[in-house]
Motif scaffolding. Structure first.
Motif, short mmCIF file in Angstrom:
data_model
loop_
_atom_site.label_atom_id
_atom_site.label_comp_id
_atom_site.label_asym_id
_atom_site.label_seq_id
_atom_site.Cartn_x
_atom_site.Cartn_y
_atom_site.Cartn_z
N VAL A 109 0.61 -1.10 0.36
CA VAL A 109 0.83 -0.26 -0.04
C VAL A 109 0.97 1.87 -0.36
O VAL A 109 1.44 1.69 0.54
CB VAL A 109 -0.68 0.11 1.21
CG1 VAL A 109 -1.70 1.48 1.78
CG2 VAL A 109 -1.55 -1.15 1.35
N ALA A 110 0.11 2.42 -0.79
CA ALA A 110 1.47 3.90 -1.21
C ALA A 110 1.60 4.29 0.11
O ALA A 110 0.10 4.43 1.15
CB ALA A 110 0.85 4.55 -2.00
N GLY A 111 2.29 4.63 0.62
CA GLY A 111 2.00 6.07 2.08
C GLY A 111 2.04 4.27 3.43
O GLY A 111 2.33 5.15 4.32
N THR A 112 2.00 3.46 2.90
CA THR A 112 1.98 2.64 4.51
C THR A 112 3.80 2.44 5.00
O THR A 112 4.27 1.74 6.09
CB THR A 112 1.64 1.50 4.52
OG1 THR A 112 2.08 0.23 3.73
CG2 THR A 112 0.44 1.91 4.49
N GLY A 113 5.14 3.04 3.84
CA GLY A 113 6.34 2.16 4.79
C GLY A 113 6.55 2.60 5.48
O GLY A 113 5.85 3.52 6.52
N GLY A 114 8.03 2.84 6.12
CA GLY A 114 8.69 3.51 7.04
C GLY A 114 8.86 4.72 6.91
O GLY A 114 10.10 5.69 7.76
N GLY A 115 8.70 5.49 5.46
CA GLY A 115 9.37 6.73 5.51
C GLY A 115 9.17 8.32 5.75
O GLY A 115 7.73 7.96 6.26
N ARG A 116 9.44 8.46 5.08
CA ARG A 116 8.57 10.31 6.10
C ARG A 116 8.37 11.26 5.26
O ARG A 116 7.20 12.41 5.55
CB ARG A 116 9.66 11.35 6.09
CG ARG A 116 10.46 10.63 7.78
CD ARG A 116 12.26 11.36 7.84
NE ARG A 116 11.57 12.94 8.15
CZ ARG A 116 12.06 13.96 8.43
NH1 ARG A 116 13.95 13.73 7.91
NH2 ARG A 116 11.93 14.74 8.94
N GLY A 117 7.46 10.39 4.27
CA GLY A 117 6.91 11.35 3.20
C GLY A 117 5.92 11.35 3.37
O GLY A 117 5.25 12.68 3.40
N LEU A 118 4.84 10.73 4.03
CA LEU A 118 3.25 11.42 3.92
C LEU A 118 3.47 11.92 5.56
O LEU A 118 2.45 12.79 5.95
CB LEU A 118 2.42 10.34 4.66
CG LEU A 118 1.72 9.59 3.46
CD1 LEU A 118 1.58 8.03 4.35
CD2 LEU A 118 1.49 10.34 1.94
N ARG A 119 3.91 11.82 6.28
CA ARG A 119 4.33 13.17 7.73
C ARG A 119 4.12 14.29 7.12
O ARG A 119 4.58 15.21 7.46
CB ARG A 119 6.10 12.17 8.62
CG ARG A 119 5.60 13.25 10.23
CD ARG A 119 6.59 12.01 11.25
NE ARG A 119 7.88 12.20 10.26
CZ ARG A 119 9.14 11.65 11.23
NH1 ARG A 119 8.56 10.43 11.96
NH2 ARG A 119 10.40 12.07 10.78
N GLY A 120 5.84 14.10 6.15
CA GLY A 120 6.04 15.97 6.12
C GLY A 120 4.80 15.85 5.63
O GLY A 120 5.02 17.50 5.42
N ILE A 121 4.35 15.67 4.23
CA ILE A 121 3.10 16.10 3.59
C ILE A 121 2.05 16.86 4.53
O ILE A 121 1.32 17.58 4.72
CB ILE A 121 2.35 15.43 2.78
CG1 ILE A 121 3.12 15.25 1.84
CG2 ILE A 121 0.86 15.96 2.17
CD1 ILE A 121 2.57 14.15 0.86
N ARG A 122 1.69 16.33 5.80
CA ARG A 122 1.02 16.44 7.14
C ARG A 122 1.73 17.48 7.64
O ARG A 122 0.72 18.71 8.12
CB ARG A 122 0.54 14.97 8.00
CG ARG A 122 -0.21 14.25 6.96
CD ARG A 122 -0.19 13.31 7.83
NE ARG A 122 -1.69 11.97 7.86
CZ ARG A 122 -0.63 10.63 7.75
NH1 ARG A 122 0.65 10.71 7.87
NH2 ARG A 122 -1.87 9.73 6.99
N GLU A 123 2.84 17.50 7.88
CA GLU A 123 3.05 18.54 8.39
C GLU A 123 3.09 19.87 7.80
O GLU A 123 2.94 21.53 8.42
CB GLU A 123 4.72 18.34 9.09
CG GLU A 123 5.48 17.48 10.16
CD GLU A 123 6.77 16.93 9.86
OE1 GLU A 123 7.50 17.25 9.24
OE2 GLU A 123 6.87 16.36 11.30
N ARG A 124 3.77 20.02 6.47
CA ARG A 124 3.57 21.23 5.83
C ARG A 124 1.68 22.12 5.33
O ARG A 124 1.98 22.85 5.65
CB ARG A 124 3.61 20.81 4.11
CG ARG A 124 5.22 20.69 3.96
CD ARG A 124 5.32 20.12 2.42
NE ARG A 124 7.09 20.07 2.18
CZ ARG A 124 8.31 20.73 2.24
NH1 ARG A 124 7.02 21.81 1.37
NH2 ARG A 124 9.20 19.92 1.74
N ALA A 125 1.43 20.80 5.72
CA ALA A 125 0.07 20.82 5.56
C ALA A 125 -0.55 21.99 6.62
O ALA A 125 -1.22 22.63 6.78
CB ALA A 125 -1.14 19.77 5.03
N ALA A 126 -0.25 21.26 8.08
CA ALA A 126 -0.42 21.92 9.39
C ALA A 126 0.17 23.09 9.96
O ALA A 126 -0.69 24.43 10.19
CB ALA A 126 0.04 20.39 10.19
N LEU A 127 1.32 23.71 8.87
CA LEU A 127 1.89 24.95 9.22
C LEU A 127 1.48 25.97 8.72
O LEU A 127 1.55 27.12 8.54
CB LEU A 127 3.41 24.94 8.71
CG LEU A 127 4.32 24.23 9.20
CD1 LEU A 127 5.50 23.89 8.53
CD2 LEU A 127 4.52 24.25 10.73
#
Length: 404
Positions: A363-381
């Motif tokens: 499943v895309a985005g379920t790995g151990g990377g920081r991609g989705l977390r980075g997107i969420r942080e950018r959106a929250a800022l």
């Protein structure tokens, strides 16, 4: 006591001594006007000590005086960068002008303390040096070579052994007084609450900038490397020379764009003063689509609304989110069909990326990377929200960003 004796070998001990003596200039200058320095009485010395106080308090009202005193204190009361015995700690003395009445009040107390302490050390220096000369003269048979407060009663070679004692006493007293003045400088010339808050804000900005640069490198280089890996794998398995040529050309273009992003980020890190290249915005999203399609993915893009009216800050961050979203699809699901939607509404910008979930693919985005977390942080800022998860048989990434 051993530490105090060891301080006699430090250069800062003697710069502190000089700093104290400089503080006595104003009282002696006032004394030349009144009551004079010819045979002053104890009452005259008391008057000499009191006269400069109003001048010091008036001078403390001038904002730049605090900056001047802070610079002098840093230079003369604390060890230099290469001094022996330096602890490596910040002196904790401010070098900015007064910004409040509290700063002026503390500066006034410091000036009065410096004048009075300097006057006492100057008088003590004079008396102890004179006593040392008188002892040396007594050893040579002439005790009246100087006129100390304590007179030498006789002559004899033994007084020569005592001659260094007043000098050593003076240095020890000066070393102790200088250390106390350094502590007082931290208290009276130290940063105010406003300065501390300002420094904390600057530190937070530097940390945010470092985090922002890390995200930029992660998004740009991660996207380029992912595309290069996917394209190289597709070219190897295709066995078609024309497809291989297109893949190599796409890898070249992607690598060149990544190098441009890297150069721009390095310019920021070096702080060279030269303007960095402009960061890509939603208007450059076609470059992302071309690179994704060159890797074998079929991307269907839908754009609605005036993308060119999206604020620059939102547009730049939205570009990076799209880049990271496409990178996640290619990394986790491979060159699958991708649906991308950019919608500009009245007060919101919506980004959507959809891709199918093959049963054999993770499943895309379920790995151990920081991609989705980075997107969420950018959106929250930016005051928005990012969501990712299954939507039927597809994986959906949706980002909502306010335009104001």
């Amino acid at each position: 006591m051993p530490g105090l004796l060891l301080s006699l070998t430090y250069a800062v001990t003697y710069t502190r001594w000089l700093h104290l003596l400089v503080g006595a200039i104003v009282p002696f200058a006032c004394a030349l006007v009144y009551p004079g320095l010819i045979d002053p009485s104890p009452a005259d010395w008391l008057l000499i000590a009191v006269l400069p106080v109003p001048l010091a308090l008036i001078a403390a009202l001038v904002p730049s005086v605090r900056r001047s005193e802070g610079l002098q204190a840093r230079l003369m009361l604390f060890p230099g960068p290469y001094a022996r015995g330096r602890t490596g700690e910040d002196p904790g003395v401010s070098t900015v002008s007064s910004a409040s009445w509290s700063d002026r009040a503390r500066t006034g107390v410091w000036l009065v303390l410096r004048l009075e302490t300097g006057l006492v050390i100057a008088l003590l220096t004079r008396e102890l040096w004179t006593l040392a000369l008188s002892l040396a003269g007594a050893a040579a048979g002439d005790p009246d070579v100087a006129d100390p407060f304590l007179r030498v009663p006789a002559t004899g070679w033994g007084y020569g052994l005592l001659a260094p004692v007043p000098v050593l006493v003076l240095i020890v007293v000066t070393a102790g007084t200088g250390a106390l003045m350094a502590r007082a400088a931290r208290r009276l010339l130290g940063p105010s609450v406003r300065e501390r808050l300002s420094e904390l804000e600057k530190r937070a900005e530097r940390l945010l900038e470092r985090d922002h640069i890390a995200r930029e490198l992660h998004d740009s280089l991660g996207h380029a490397l992912t595309l290069a890996v996917v394209q190289a794998g597709a070219a190897r398995t295709a066995g078609d020379p024309q497809f291989t040529d297109r893949a190599l050309e796409a890898i070249e273009e992607t690598g060149r764009a990544a190098l441009e992003d890297l150069d721009r980020v390095l310019l920021v890190l070096r702080e060279s003063g030269r303007p960095a290249a402009a960061r890509p915005t939603l208007g450059d999203a076609g470059r992302l689509l071309d690179s994704a399609r060159s890797s074998g993915a079929r991307v269907d893009a839908e754009v609605t609304g005036p993308v060119e009216l999206v604020p620059a800050a939102v547009s730049r961050e939205a570009y990076r989110m799209l880049q990271e979203g496409l990178t996640n699809v290619l990394r986790h699901a491979g060159p699958v069909p991708v649906g991308m939607r950019i919608a500009v509404e009245k007060a919101w910008l919506r980004l959507e990326i959809r891709n199918p979930l093959p049963g054999t693919a993770p499943v895309a985005g379920t790995g151990g990377g920081r991609g989705l977390r980075g997107i969420r942080e950018r959106a929250a800022l930016l005051g928005g929200e990012a969501r990712a998860g299954r939507d039927g048989g597809q994986w959906l990434l949706r980002v909502d960003l306010p335009l104001r």
